[in-house]
Design an enzyme around this catalytic site. Structure first.
Site, PDB file in Angstrom:
ATOM      1  N   GLU A 161       0.807  -1.232   0.000  1.00 15.96           N
ATOM      2  CA  GLU A 161       0.000   0.000   0.000  1.00 15.96           C
ATOM      3  C   GLU A 161       0.837   1.278   0.000  1.00 15.96           C
ATOM      4  O   GLU A 161       0.672   2.148   0.843  1.00 15.96           O
ATOM      5  CB  GLU A 161      -0.962  -0.017   1.196  1.00 15.96           C
ATOM      6  N   ASN A 203       1.953  -5.218  -3.185  1.00 17.44           N
ATOM      7  CA  ASN A 203       0.559  -5.515  -2.851  1.00 17.44           C
ATOM      8  C   ASN A 203      -0.195  -4.223  -2.562  1.00 17.44           C
ATOM      9  O   ASN A 203       0.304  -3.344  -1.856  1.00 17.44           O
ATOM     10  CB  ASN A 203       0.534  -6.413  -1.602  1.00 17.44           C
ATOM     11  N   HIS A 240     -10.781  -5.987  -2.268  1.00 15.00           N
ATOM     12  CA  HIS A 240     -11.838  -5.751  -1.284  1.00 15.00           C
ATOM     13  C   HIS A 240     -12.977  -5.012  -1.987  1.00 15.00           C
ATOM     14  O   HIS A 240     -12.797  -3.875  -2.437  1.00 15.00           O
ATOM     15  CB  HIS A 240     -11.315  -4.907  -0.120  1.00 15.00           C
ATOM     16  N   GLU A 269      -6.294 -10.723  -1.009  1.00 20.63           N
ATOM     17  CA  GLU A 269      -7.072 -10.473   0.212  1.00 20.63           C
ATOM     18  C   GLU A 269      -8.566 -10.402  -0.097  1.00 20.63           C
ATOM     19  O   GLU A 269      -9.297  -9.590   0.463  1.00 20.63           O
ATOM     20  CB  GLU A 269      -6.620  -9.164   0.878  1.00 20.63           C
ATOM     21  N   ASP A 271     -12.334 -10.243  -0.394  1.00 20.16           N
ATOM     22  CA  ASP A 271     -13.598 -10.323   0.329  1.00 20.16           C
ATOM     23  C   ASP A 271     -14.592  -9.388  -0.360  1.00 20.16           C
ATOM     24  O   ASP A 271     -14.205  -8.374  -0.941  1.00 20.16           O
ATOM     25  CB  ASP A 271     -13.463 -10.014   1.827  1.00 20.16           C
TER      26      ASP A 271
END
Length: 471
Positions: A161, A203, A240, A269, A271
């Site tokens: 990030e 990432n 996300h 990641e 979701d």
């Protein structure tokens, strides 16, 4: 990731938007028995399917049982981050990270390391540092942690990030960024020196839509690194999503363009907040995008059950709080079993258009026979989509002068073709259509002709396989 707050994300392209993109259809994965778990189904195309694990929950039998049964790649949710591994400067504590690693390897699983350098979840001593002292401490942290786990980690999220949200395309203002713009490549070089065999990933989140400024900024960094020999092997897409930022309908374009730089791409990641069929379709879209890109090597969901998620109120995972499989689980399993390209990382790369939205030029789905033999190439273009069906176009290109052509279109159960145009079809089996030209099929070398069809997808959005022969 896994800070307790939910980030504000730029609104992505609506899931219902119709974006026509020309796509190469890869050869289908050979028929095989359907996998009954996520890891088994993903393995059918050479991919992994993983989850994030919290060490504090491993004594929960339902939690650990699902994790062991369904997943074959494990990410430590928080246990390998800087605040956990170096709570005091130069005093390292690997006990929690080792717990996750040992549980994973004892159950035959691989581990993704997360994360070596990040502006968040820094220990207090690091938060209070700046300048050359912070740069030195960061590089020492990367070196010591990667060395401790040397030979045991499949891939590291080396930097996490580092780019700002919004339309600027700028680096995130952080204490690490203020040590100098080269801090990211310095971290990657330190990680490579410490563990030469681990894949090294950048990432980030909100990098899903190809035209977004943040996506382009990360793309340009990776392109620059590859051109200068900075060691980077993969790009992680956190993925996300929620109703305000759904899965973009051209997600495959983003994954493919990054992969064409010569790096693996991984969903790291995943979701998706929601429930029922809408959530299931969104998960299916992510899986199908990954399956369409050969260098998309695997998918990790960020948690096991809804109650384990950092976004628990949004019920964003594949198992409910009691550990029951949700509709989203079934859609993911079916999409994995439907197959796609086989994950076989390719050391060669081509450079896609860094600003446009078009997918790179399709790769032919048939090989060209020796010179002099009549031959053709078939490519597939995705057309309009509706809730229950989609249109597709096949373009036949003559590689040599040909007198006629025959194309074979294979759909995946429970798909069925309900309409065709610009050709004469027959169906030797329920899932294979043979298309021949209406009238004269002669083409000179380089000439093309197209035909189209409509597919009732029955919940399976996988692209048909197409080939052709010539006479």
């Amino acid at each position: 990731m896994t800070t307790p707050r939910q980030r504000n994300r730029a609104r992505l392209l609506g899931a219902g938007s119709l974006v026509a993109a020309t796509l190469a259809v890869a050869l289908a994965v050979p028929a095989q028995a359907a996998g009954s778990t996520l890891q088994a189904a993903a393995a059918g195309s050479g991919r992994y399917f993983g989850t994030a694990i919290a060490g504090s929950r491993l004594n929960d039998g339902t939690y650990s049982g699902i994790a062991n049964r369904e997943f074959n790649m494990i990410t430590a949710e928080n246990e390998m981050k800087a605040d956990a591994t170096e709570p005091n400067q130069n005093q390292f504590n690997f006990s929690s990270g080792d717990q996750i690693l040992n549980w994973a390897t004892s159950n035959g699983k691989k581990v993704r390391g997360h994360a070596l350098a990040w502006y968040s979840q820094q220990p207090g001593w690091m938060q209070n540092m700046s300048g050359s002292a912070l740069r030195s401490a960061m590089l020492n942290h990367v070196t010591q942690v990667a060395t401790h786990y040397k030979g045991k980690i499949y891939a590291w999220d080396v930097v996490n990030e580092a780019f700002a949200d919004g339309s600027s395309g700028a680096r995130r203002d952080s204490n690490l960024q203020r040590t100098g713009n080269d801090w990211i490549e310095a971290a990657f070089k330190a990680a490579r020196a410490a563990d030469p065999n681990a894949k090294l990933c950048y990432n980030d989140y909100n990098t899903d839509k190809w035209t977004d400024a943040k996506t382009q900024a990360v793309y340009n960094m990776v392109k620059d690194f590859k051109s200068r020999g900075v060691p980077i092997d993969c790009v992680g897409f956190q993925a996300h999503f929620n109703s305000q930022s759904p899965v973009p309908s051209n997600y495959d374009t983003t994954l493919r363009n990054f992969a064409n730089l010569g790096v693996d791409v991984q969903i790291t990641e995943l979701d998706i907040e929601g429930s029922g069929s809408n959530q299931a379709q969104q998960f299916q879209g992510v899986v199908q995008a990954c399956l369409s890109v050969a260098r998309c090597t695997g998918i990790t969901v960020w948690g096991v059950r809804d109650s384990d998620s950092w976004r628990a109120s949004g019920t964003p995972l594949l198992f409910d709080s009691s550990g029951n499989k949700k509709a989203a689980y079934t859609s993911v399993l079916n999409a994995l079993n439907a197959g796609g390209t086989t994950s076989t990382p390719d050391p060669t790369s081509t450079s896609p258009n860094p600003t446009g939205t078009a997918t790179p030029t399709p790769t032919p789905t048939t090989t060209t026979p020796p010179s002099g033999n009549p031959s053709c190439t078939a490519t597939y273009s995705e057309g309009e989509k509706w809730s229950d069906r989609f249109n597709g176009t096949v373009t036949i290109r003559a590689n040599t002068n040909i007198s006629s052509w025959t194309s074979y279109v294979t759909v995946n159960y429970p798909q069925r073709i309900i309409a065709t145009w610009n050709g004469s079809p027959t169906w030797p089996s329920s899932n294979v259509m043979v298309m021949k030209p209406n009238g004269n099929g002669a083409l000179s070398a380089g000439q093309t002709v197209s035909f189209g069809f409509t597919v009732m997808h029955g919940g399976n959005w996988t692209w048909p396989g197409v080939t052709c022969t010539a006479s």
